[in-house]
Design a protein around this motif. Sequence first.
Motif, PDB file in Angstrom:
ATOM      1  N   ILE A   1     115.649 -41.642  57.498  1.00 51.76           N
ATOM      2  CA  ILE A   1     114.611 -41.891  56.319  1.00 51.76           C
ATOM      3  C   ILE A   1     113.667 -43.150  56.981  1.00 51.76           C
ATOM      4  O   ILE A   1     112.615 -43.473  56.517  1.00 51.76           O
ATOM      5  CB  ILE A   1     115.292 -42.410  54.999  1.00 51.76           C
ATOM      6  N   THR A   2     114.269 -43.973  57.984  1.00 45.48           N
ATOM      7  CA  THR A   2     113.517 -44.838  58.538  1.00 45.48           C
ATOM      8  C   THR A   2     112.374 -44.380  59.282  1.00 45.48           C
ATOM      9  O   THR A   2     111.373 -44.827  59.289  1.00 45.48           O
ATOM     10  CB  THR A   2     114.570 -45.994  59.622  1.00 45.48           C
TER      11      THR A   2
ATOM     12  N   SER B   1     112.348 -42.021  70.489  1.00 45.99           N
ATOM     13  CA  SER B   1     110.770 -42.310  69.910  1.00 45.99           C
ATOM     14  C   SER B   1     110.784 -43.572  69.099  1.00 45.99           C
ATOM     15  O   SER B   1     109.590 -44.056  69.300  1.00 45.99           O
ATOM     16  CB  SER B   1     110.808 -40.929  68.402  1.00 45.99           C
ATOM     17  N   PHE B   2     111.801 -44.319  68.610  1.00 43.96           N
ATOM     18  CA  PHE B   2     111.501 -45.794  68.263  1.00 43.96           C
ATOM     19  C   PHE B   2     111.144 -46.314  69.322  1.00 43.96           C
ATOM     20  O   PHE B   2     110.225 -47.305  69.420  1.00 43.96           O
ATOM     21  CB  PHE B   2     112.701 -46.167  67.430  1.00 43.96           C
TER      22      PHE B   2
ATOM     23  N   TYR C   1     119.843 -35.852  67.252  1.00 45.59           N
ATOM     24  CA  TYR C   1     118.881 -36.120  66.563  1.00 45.59           C
ATOM     25  C   TYR C   1     118.519 -37.436  66.667  1.00 45.59           C
ATOM     26  O   TYR C   1     117.530 -37.913  66.731  1.00 45.59           O
ATOM     27  CB  TYR C   1     119.005 -35.606  65.025  1.00 45.59           C
ATOM     28  N   VAL C   2     119.753 -38.338  66.325  1.00 45.66           N
ATOM     29  CA  VAL C   2     119.487 -39.724  66.529  1.00 45.66           C
ATOM     30  C   VAL C   2     119.159 -40.224  68.039  1.00 45.66           C
ATOM     31  O   VAL C   2     118.127 -40.951  68.019  1.00 45.66           O
ATOM     32  CB  VAL C   2     120.990 -40.532  66.040  1.00 45.66           C
TER      33      VAL C   2
ATOM     34  N   GLU D   1     111.477 -51.309  64.595  1.00 47.47           N
ATOM     35  CA  GLU D   1     112.779 -52.086  65.165  1.00 47.47           C
ATOM     36  C   GLU D   1     113.798 -51.747  64.381  1.00 47.47           C
ATOM     37  O   GLU D   1     115.006 -52.005  64.935  1.00 47.47           O
ATOM     38  CB  GLU D   1     112.120 -53.425  65.010  1.00 47.47           C
ATOM     39  N   THR D   2     113.589 -51.564  62.912  1.00 45.68           N
ATOM     40  CA  THR D   2     115.000 -51.132  62.319  1.00 45.68           C
ATOM     41  C   THR D   2     115.438 -50.261  62.657  1.00 45.68           C
ATOM     42  O   THR D   2     116.529 -49.809  62.756  1.00 45.68           O
ATOM     43  CB  THR D   2     114.413 -51.100  60.806  1.00 45.68           C
ATOM     44  N   GLY D   3     114.572 -48.845  63.057  1.00 41.96           N
ATOM     45  CA  GLY D   3     115.153 -47.752  63.670  1.00 41.96           C
ATOM     46  C   GLY D   3     116.017 -47.859  65.009  1.00 41.96           C
ATOM     47  O   GLY D   3     116.903 -47.255  64.964  1.00 41.96           O
ATOM     48  N   LEU D   4     115.371 -48.857  65.686  1.00 40.11           N
ATOM     49  CA  LEU D   4     116.084 -48.811  66.891  1.00 40.11           C
ATOM     50  C   LEU D   4     117.337 -49.564  66.781  1.00 40.11           C
ATOM     51  O   LEU D   4     118.335 -49.072  67.199  1.00 40.11           O
ATOM     52  CB  LEU D   4     115.006 -49.877  67.867  1.00 40.11           C
ATOM     53  N   LYS D   5     117.473 -50.602  66.002  1.00 38.02           N
ATOM     54  CA  LYS D   5     118.583 -51.069  65.572  1.00 38.02           C
ATOM     55  C   LYS D   5     119.737 -50.258  65.020  1.00 38.02           C
ATOM     56  O   LYS D   5     120.868 -50.167  65.577  1.00 38.02           O
ATOM     57  CB  LYS D   5     118.476 -52.550  64.607  1.00 38.02           C
TER      58      LYS D   5
END
Length: 140
Positions: free
Chosen positions: A69-70, A114-115, A107-108, A84-88
């Motif tokens: 969802i991020t 991608s992040f 997938y992650v 940044e949130t997605g990366l973390k």
Amino acid sequence: MQFDAALAAQDTFRRAEAELGSDWDTAVELEDTFSSNAGATAREAYERLLSLATRHPDAHSFQAFCIYITWQQVTEETIARHFETGLKLCEAYLVSREAKDQLDINYVTELYESFRAGLGLEEEDEIQVEFRKDTPKGGD
């Protein structure tokens, strides 16, 4: 990307019920608000879902759901904070050595890249290099 993050989010969310226990009803309410709204209402539900995730760090399906969802947030509002949130979130998910769904790991990992690209970080860092070394290959 080789997959649809929204569909992956739906799948992992269904699997998260057992992980969230008494917080499941809250998660369902927040997910419904997030999915059926836009703008500030959706953003608030998203933030509350992330907050719920911090209370369940071992809820791997729910953690993957939050990563997916991020990515949806990135596509809705392309700002550095979402990248940044997605990366973390991806780093925390990939570093954990506990058993997870292999498809979610794939997938992650793709979203992680991608992040990073969205933030202009093209080279692999230590976490990604270590993760690739530790990931079982083929018949391992």
